[in-house]
Design a protein around this motif. Structure first.
Motif, mmCIF file in Angstrom:
data_model
loop_
_atom_site.group_PDB
_atom_site.id
_atom_site.type_symbol
_atom_site.label_atom_id
_atom_site.label_comp_id
_atom_site.label_asym_id
_atom_site.label_seq_id
_atom_site.Cartn_x
_atom_site.Cartn_y
_atom_site.Cartn_z
ATOM 1 N N GLU B 176 -56.536 17.947 85.204
ATOM 2 C CA GLU B 176 -56.821 18.531 83.888
ATOM 3 C C GLU B 176 -55.667 18.246 82.923
ATOM 4 O O GLU B 176 -55.850 17.682 81.842
ATOM 5 C CB GLU B 176 -57.003 20.043 84.043
ATOM 6 C CG GLU B 176 -57.604 20.694 82.838
ATOM 7 C CD GLU B 176 -59.126 20.768 82.964
ATOM 8 O OE1 GLU B 176 -59.728 21.400 82.120
ATOM 9 O OE2 GLU B 176 -59.698 20.184 83.913
ATOM 10 N N ALA B 177 -54.452 18.609 83.368
ATOM 11 C CA ALA B 177 -53.273 18.412 82.530
ATOM 12 C C ALA B 177 -53.077 16.928 82.261
ATOM 13 O O ALA B 177 -52.704 16.529 81.160
ATOM 14 C CB ALA B 177 -52.045 18.993 83.212
ATOM 15 N N THR B 180 -55.304 15.834 79.433
ATOM 16 C CA THR B 180 -54.827 16.315 78.140
ATOM 17 C C THR B 180 -53.644 15.500 77.658
ATOM 18 O O THR B 180 -53.606 15.011 76.525
ATOM 19 C CB THR B 180 -54.382 17.794 78.275
ATOM 20 O OG1 THR B 180 -55.289 18.452 79.122
ATOM 21 C CG2 THR B 180 -54.327 18.447 76.919
ATOM 22 N N GLN B 181 -52.654 15.354 78.567
ATOM 23 C CA GLN B 181 -51.455 14.609 78.215
ATOM 24 C C GLN B 181 -51.787 13.193 77.815
ATOM 25 O O GLN B 181 -51.223 12.625 76.891
ATOM 26 C CB GLN B 181 -50.504 14.566 79.418
ATOM 27 C CG GLN B 181 -49.823 15.876 79.688
ATOM 28 C CD GLN B 181 -48.751 16.153 78.662
ATOM 29 O OE1 GLN B 181 -47.981 15.278 78.323
ATOM 30 N NE2 GLN B 181 -48.733 17.350 78.131
ATOM 31 N N ARG B 182 -52.738 12.614 78.549
ATOM 32 C CA ARG B 182 -53.097 11.232 78.341
ATOM 33 C C ARG B 182 -53.707 11.038 76.954
ATOM 34 O O ARG B 182 -53.327 10.151 76.205
ATOM 35 C CB ARG B 182 -54.111 10.835 79.405
ATOM 36 C CG ARG B 182 -54.281 9.395 79.589
ATOM 37 C CD ARG B 182 -54.773 9.150 80.970
ATOM 38 N NE ARG B 182 -56.103 9.680 81.201
ATOM 39 C CZ ARG B 182 -56.468 10.324 82.283
ATOM 40 N NH1 ARG B 182 -55.586 10.533 83.225
ATOM 41 N NH2 ARG B 182 -57.691 10.756 82.427
ATOM 42 N N SER B 183 -54.652 11.929 76.613
ATOM 43 C CA SER B 183 -55.283 11.719 75.318
ATOM 44 C C SER B 183 -54.286 12.034 74.208
ATOM 45 O O SER B 183 -54.287 11.386 73.165
ATOM 46 C CB SER B 183 -56.549 12.554 75.194
ATOM 47 O OG SER B 183 -56.203 13.912 75.250
ATOM 48 N N TYR B 184 -53.382 12.983 74.460
ATOM 49 C CA TYR B 184 -52.328 13.240 73.485
ATOM 50 C C TYR B 184 -51.502 11.973 73.262
ATOM 51 O O TYR B 184 -51.260 11.550 72.131
ATOM 52 C CB TYR B 184 -51.433 14.371 73.990
ATOM 53 C CG TYR B 184 -50.197 14.614 73.163
ATOM 54 C CD1 TYR B 184 -50.279 15.229 71.917
ATOM 55 C CD2 TYR B 184 -48.938 14.215 73.611
ATOM 56 C CE1 TYR B 184 -49.159 15.455 71.155
ATOM 57 C CE2 TYR B 184 -47.806 14.428 72.851
ATOM 58 C CZ TYR B 184 -47.924 15.059 71.620
ATOM 59 O OH TYR B 184 -46.792 15.259 70.864
ATOM 60 N N GLU B 265 -47.606 8.328 80.388
ATOM 61 C CA GLU B 265 -48.952 8.749 80.782
ATOM 62 C C GLU B 265 -49.826 7.594 81.258
ATOM 63 O O GLU B 265 -50.800 7.800 81.952
ATOM 64 C CB GLU B 265 -49.646 9.456 79.620
ATOM 65 C CG GLU B 265 -48.926 10.701 79.140
ATOM 66 C CD GLU B 265 -48.616 11.671 80.267
ATOM 67 O OE1 GLU B 265 -49.411 11.770 81.210
ATOM 68 O OE2 GLU B 265 -47.548 12.312 80.213
#
Lengths: 648, 526, 99
Positions: B176-177, B180-184, B265
């Motif tokens: 999950e994290a 999120t980090q990846r798309s950020y 990432e």
């Protein structure tokens, strides 16, 4: 003949490549391959040496140009070698001692599963060190310079599974890098001043450069020398470097690599001669380190660390001599060579003692070993006599000359330097006698010494294969280890006399380094007598402390100075507080700054746009009335503005 | 008309991308091999270009091709390479096969994933890599400002999907994290570069308004004949527009913060693609467009840029020391290295610019070696945190050894190729700006610090329970690493083939900017 | 009589209409207020026509009436259908298009 020079380097380099890439198949013969290639390098060196002797003193310099290394408009570095008397001296020392230590390591590392790699690293070291002394320009020298640093890093950290070894290796490389910074700045200065950094070009043009430039270059070279030769203030790595296997300590951290700084200064004599202020700094660094190392050597109970302090101190002598200018260059190199013999011999002796004592390094747990290890005792003893400058042995000839040269510097400086070198001789006699007495004489403290607990980090983990942690059974080392020790002991005894009598060494080296006799305010006889007297005083004090009285198995608390000296005169603590802690704080706060400030500005911009649009969105409330109001307001503003414009 | 080598070199990977994408969903291995073969064919063609390129040849560009494209706006499809372009083209073509090989399993469908006939991540991953290659190669060849701009922007799209779509599976916070980090990271990458590109677009239009053409050669002719009148302030604004875009891409402090996120990432091969290939377009464009289009403004901006580069060097290195994540550490090290490259370009000396060009090539190889080995390491343990490793050299000596060599290259050990370029940059800077040159040498010490600390914490010490039984490098991984290491050593000892290609181009650039090297102080007396 | 007084009356009527549009919620009343504003404009046009002595203003007043008639047709249709759907003629209930 000239074309043989590259082979000097190629042989060990080939060994390193084969041994490191060869894989397990070479495990059984790898060590012999390494030794043979080191010996091959020595043989080629010897052939070249004989050839060189056959030529006139001025025609002895040989050159070999392989190819142009870095050609960029105006900046041209060659892969070229220069072999003159100075390089020749080093070639023979490096390959000779190197071969002996390869031989010794065959026995010493016999039980280490990674022995093949050890020999690969040793060969790599030889290649880099030979490149360092054979390069004909500073950039290529730099390559060798960092190459030996790498080999040193790999070998100090050879037992990488020990955190202390890994840390020591890293520390050595880092401190050396600080020095390397000096070397690279020196090369850049040479390039902007002379347009070249080849030896020939720089030395030829050095006369024309301003003193300021030469001083700057010299000081930067000195910084480099300080790093590599463990001189104050960059000396802190050498003591920790003793984490490496003992043959490494003997070869790299005593006989060859650490003397590279002396080579650099002597090689750059043309530059230093034009910068008297820089030479003064060199002398001061040498003098301070001389005493510093000697004091550290007195306080350590770890036999290798005590020897490391001694190495520092002896190199201090050499640096001091090199800083004296033409009156000292030759003696600096002469002391370097004799030191190479006796210090390598002492380290090998120490290794032999450890080998027989389950890798115990604490001298307080030795004692009375002369009966169990006669060969080690005799060779170590001869090395001991040589280093303290016992008349007739090699240290006597070389050190005495340096002390004379220090006095010959003239003026107050001469007196101060002379006194410092004499004091150093006395302290040397003291700590070496202490070491000798604690190790080979007195009661056999190891008999009732506590067996080391299994989880205490062993200094030499190779011991694991030799059944450590039992009560030690001191025994003589196998012949393959004693033979190199015997050869080095012969060198320690005879080299000084061979070089000194009839000024053989002086005549050999003079065409390269130049030489001038200073005017000493005291006669040579007085200096020699004073040296011998102080030597006896040092020996005497040590005997009173460690010979007459039993040595306590646990170190007494000691005076403030002793305690400080045990901690390397607190320099590590200083480094830790100022550099390590300070650096940690700096990087941590920078990480924070990068995240919250630099990134924050951008993220903040994005967030503020988001917030603004969120607020503006609320204006669109969907009530026709409020849209009408804004229309009305807008119309009113337009009308008012129109009327106002009319009025104006 | 001669054979259009340059177009074909760029078209080949583009075709490869299409073919790879078209491979049926179930034939994943076939897709991988297709991509690999196309990348190798591109490499072969790039080798032909290098051979056909004549370093001593006349004219600024060789193997030129020119076709009118949008006549009304003076846009044409102009290609041509100088020594700098050839070197970087070769680097790109060289690295992509290794990137593909290293990422062989990065886009594999996870075990137990729901079978879906239309889901084809493997095809997408490799097709995107080839698409990036095609665009990067074409951007090294473009001699038309508009064409270059188009490619400069277009390559963001496949990169965005590579970062956002194929993240590193090793994430402390779980899937999950990670997502999120990846798309950020992907959005951050895109936004930074789009802002840079937008400002550049304004400057590109400005160039057309002032010069009436987009062609580099035409503009050079106009300048030479004195027909190009550009007000000083106009030139400066246009320069800043271009430079900002390239500084973001490069990246230069303080617009660097997208890089650690993006490299951290994404998977290791994609990280290599970002830093070793795509970012080079930024520094390359500084040499080609900033200096050649706006020589006066470049000289005007030099002091500020040098200071920013210096900050990048020291700041990047210090932050690398403070990182706890292996890949972010390498990213900050890259920021430090890009500082060196930019410093070399704007030192305005032959040594500096040759050094900077060599640096681009060498940094590509060294970072690829270090990053890919780090990727192999991370894939074994499933964590990017340095503290999760320890004693790896005991269980996987070959992996540790190659990692060390990659690290030593990163810290510019003499004998490995980055040393040559770093030293040239330092000398080139020093001969004009001694103080900046001296401060930059601090970077040498700091580089040793972060590399050795990384090595010590991951590879040495007692073997941690978590790395017990970690397998050593496999054959595929060795095939990736060994040639890179061999190249590092070869170019470190014998960089002449490279310098021979680069030097004339640098000479050309220097004369365009109307700069000569400072003379050594003693030359008169020699 | 001074034609300016007609203009005063027109502004007053317009203001009343505008205020009604802004304040009232009932769609019919709002609608009537719009009509009021339109007629205020017509009054002003006619007054200006008289003031300037040409017929342009009166012509435009006719145009306005036609447009107003068309507007009434469309507007009342919307209001009626809105009332049918929502059982209310309040304009505030028709705020579904906001974000």
């Amino acid at each position: 003949m000239d074309n043989l020079i590259a082979l000097l380097i190629a042989a060990p380099l080939l060994g390193a490549a084969v041994l490191l890439c060869g894989g397990r198949a070479l495990d059984r013969v790898g060590h012999w391959l390494g030794t043979v290639l080191a010996a091959a390098s020595f043989v080629i060196g010897a052939v070249l040496f004989v050839d060189m002797l056959g030529k006139g003193a001025d025609a002895r310099t040989m050159h070999q140009h392989l190819f142009t290394w870095v050609p960029v408009a105006g900046f041209k570095a060659d892969m070229g070698f220069q072999l003159d008397q100075l390089s020749m001296t080093f070639v023979l020392l490096i390959s000779g001692v190197g071969t002996l230590i390869h031989l010794y390591s065959v026995g010493y590392m016999a039980h280490d599963e990674r022995r093949r790699r050890f020999f690969g690293y040793l060969n790599l070291f030889l290649a880099a060190m030979l490149l360092l002394v054979l390069a004909d320009n500073y950039l290529l020298l730099y390559m060798g310079w960092e190459g030996v640093g790498l080999a040193s890093y790999l070998l100090i950290g050879f037992w990488q599974h020990k955190p202390s070894a890994a840390t020591a290796a890293k520390k050595a490389f880092l401190v050396n890098r600080v020095g390397d910074m000096g070397l690279s700045i020196a090369i850049m200065l040479m390039f902007t001043t002379f347009g070249t950094f080849a030896f020939g070009g720089v030395f030829g043009a050095a006369d024309g450069a301003s003193e300021g430039k030469l001083t700057a270059i010299s000081l930067m070279l000195l910084l480099a020398a300080c790093g590599k030769s463990a001189q104050v203030p960059l000396q802190s790595w050498l003591g920790d470097a003793m984490e490496g296997p003992t043959p490494v300590s003997a070869l790299i951290h005593a006989a060859t690599m650490v003397t590279a700084g002396v080579y650099l200064i002597t090689r750059s004599s043309a530059v230093f001669n034009g910068a008297p202020n820089a030479q003064l700094v060199v002398v001061v660094v040498g003098a301070v380190t001389l005493i510093f190392g000697a004091i550290v050597g007195c306080a350590k109970d770890d036999i290798k660390k005590s020897l490391a302090g001694s190495t520092m101190s002896q190199i201090g002598y050499m640096i001091l001599a090199a800083g004296l200018g033409p009156i000292g260059y030759v003696f600096a190199i002469m002391h370097l060579v004799t030191h190479g013999f006796f210090k390598a011999g002492l380290f090998l002796g120490a290794g032999s003692v450890m080998h027989g004592m389950n890798d115990e390094v604490d001298m307080r747990k030795y004692g009375g070993l002369r009966r169990y290890m006669p060969v080690t005792f005799v060779t170590f003893g001869l090395g001991y006599l040589a280093i303290i400058g016992f008349p007739g042995l090699s240290g006597f000839f070389s050190k005495d000359k340096i002390i004379e040269a220090a006095f010959a510097k003239g003026g107050t400086e001469g007196w101060i330097l002379g006194a410092v070198t004499l004091l150093g001789a006395a302290i040397t006699a003291y700590y070496m006698t202490r070491m000798m007495l604690m190790t080979f004489f007195g009661e056999e403290r190891w008999r009732h010494a506590e067996t080391r607990s299994p989880d205490a980090p062993s200094a030499e983990p190779a011991a694991a294969g030799r059944g450590a942690h039992d009560e030690p059974h001191p025994h003589e080392s196998p012949w393959i280890m004693t033979i190199p020790m015997i050869v080095l002991a012969v060198g320690s005894v005879g080299a000084g006399a061979f070089f000194g009598i009839g000024n053989r060494f002086l005549n050999w080296l003079e065409p390269v380094t130049g030489h001038s006799e200073g005017h000493s305010p005291v006669s040579a006889g007085v200096v020699t007598t004073a040296t011998i007297v102080l030597l006896l005083v040092g020996v005497g004090i040590a005997y009173l402390q460690y010979g007459r009285r039993p040595v306590p198995a646990v170190a007494p608390r000691g005076s403030l100075l002793t305690r400080a000296a045990r901690r390397d005169l607190l320099q590590d603590d200083f480094n830790h507080v100022v550099l390590v802690r300070g650096g940690e704080h700096l990087t941590r706060s920078l990480v924070y700054v990068d995240h919250s400030l630099v990134d924050g500005v951008v993220n903040g911009t994005a967030a503020s746009f988001g917030g603004l649009s969120g607020r503006l969105r609320k204006v669109q409330n969907g009530y026709a009335r409020s849209y009408a109001l804004s229309m009305f307001g807008g119309t009113a503003v337009v009308v008012a503005a129109t009327l106002l414009m009319r009025a104006v | 008309m001669s054979f259009p080598f340059l177009t074909v070199t760029a078209a080949l990977p583009a075709a490869g991308a299409i073919v790879t994408a078209a491979v049926p969903a179930a034939r994943r291995t076939a897709a991988k091999w297709t991509a690999l073969l196309f990348s190798i064919a591109t490499l072969a063609l790039a080798a032909v270009v290098v051979v056909k390129f004549d370093p001593g040849g006349s004219g600024p560009f060789q193997l030129t091709e020119s076709h009118t494209w949008i006549k009304d706006f003076g846009v044409s499809y102009d290609l041509g390479v100088d020594g700098i372009g050839v070197a970087l083209l070769a680097l790109t073509a060289l690295l992509i096969p290794f990137v593909i090989l290293a990422g062989w399993h990065d886009a594999d469908v996870l075990e137990g994933a729901e079978p879906n006939r239309r889901w084809r991540p493997t095809q997408g991953f490799f097709a995107l890599i080839l698409a990036v290659e095609a665009m990067v190669i074409l951007s090294f060849e473009a001699t038309d400002v508009f064409l270059f701009y188009l490619l400069f922007e277009a390559m963001l799209i496949p990169m965005y999907f590579l970062i956002g779509g194929f993240g590193d599976r090793a994430h402390a916070g779980g899937d999950e994290a990670a997502a999120t980090q990846r798309s950020y990271a992907a959005v951050k990458f895109l936004l930074y570069n789009l802002v840079g590109g937008l400002i550049m677009l304004a400057a590109v239009i400005g160039v057309y308004v002032v010069a009436g053409t987009f062609s580099l050669t035409d503009i050079a002719h106009l300048r030479a004949s004195g027909d190009l009148s550009m007000a000083t302030s106009t030139e400066r604004w246009l320069f800043l527009g271009f430079f900002f875009a390239f500084a973001v891409k490069a990246p230069l402090w303080p617009v660097h913060t997208w890089l650690p996120n993006a490299m951290g990432e994404s998977t290791a091969p994609v990280a290599v693609l970002i830093t070793a290939v795509v970012d080079k377009v930024g520094t390359f464009a500084m040499l080609r467009f900033c200096l050649q289009l706006f020589p006066e403004a470049s000289k005007w901006a030099t002091p500020v840029i040098l200071v920013l580069a210096l900050i990048s060097i020291v700041y990047g290195a210090l932050l690398a020391v403070g990182q706890r994540d292996i890949k972010r550490l390498i990213a900050y090290a890259s920021i430090s290295h890009f500082g060196f490259i930019i410093m070399g370009i704007f030192a305005m000396t032959s040594q500096g610019q040759s050094g900077a060009t060599l640096y681009m090539v060498n940094h590509g190889i060294s970072t690829a070696a270090l990053m890919l080995v780090a990727g192999f390491l991370i894939s074994r343990r499933g964590s990017r945190l340095i503290s999760d490793y320890g004693g790896v050299q005991k269980v996987a000596p070959v992996l540790a050894g190659t990692f060390l060599i990659g690290g030593l290259a990163t810290l510019s050990l003499p004998g490995l190729s980055p040393f040559v370029s770093e030293f040239l940059v330092l000398v080139g800077t020093f001969s004009r700006y001694p103080v900046i040159g001296i401060i930059a040498t601090i970077g040498i010490v700091l580089a040793a610090l972060y590399v050795l600390v990384l090595y010590q914490r991951t590879m040495t010490g007692p073997v941690k329970a978590t790395v017990q039984g970690m397998p050593d490098l496999k054959v595929r991984e060795l095939v990736v690493v060994a040639p890179l290491i061999a190249l590092l050593i070869f170019l470190g000892v014998y960089p002449k083939p490279l310098t021979d290609i680069v030097n004339p181009a640098v000479h050309q650039t220097m004369s365009q900017v109307d700069q000569t090297d400072p003379h050594p102080q003693l030359e008169a007396s020699r | 009589m001074n034609p300016v007084y007609y203009l005063y009356l027109a502004s007053l009527l317009f203001t009343i209409g505008a205020a009604g549009v802004l304040i009232r919620r009932n769609a019919i009343v709002v609608f009537m207020c719009v009509e009021l504003m339109l007629n205020a404009c017509n009054l002003a046009f006619v007054a200006f026509s008289r003031l300037h002595g040409n017929l342009d203003g009166q012509i435009i007043a006719f145009f306005t009436m036609v447009v107003a008639a068309a507007e009434v047709v469309v507007g009342l249709a919307i209001i009626v259908s809105m009332f049918r759907a929502r059982h209310s003629a309040s304009v505030d209930d028709a705020s579904l298009m906001k974000l």
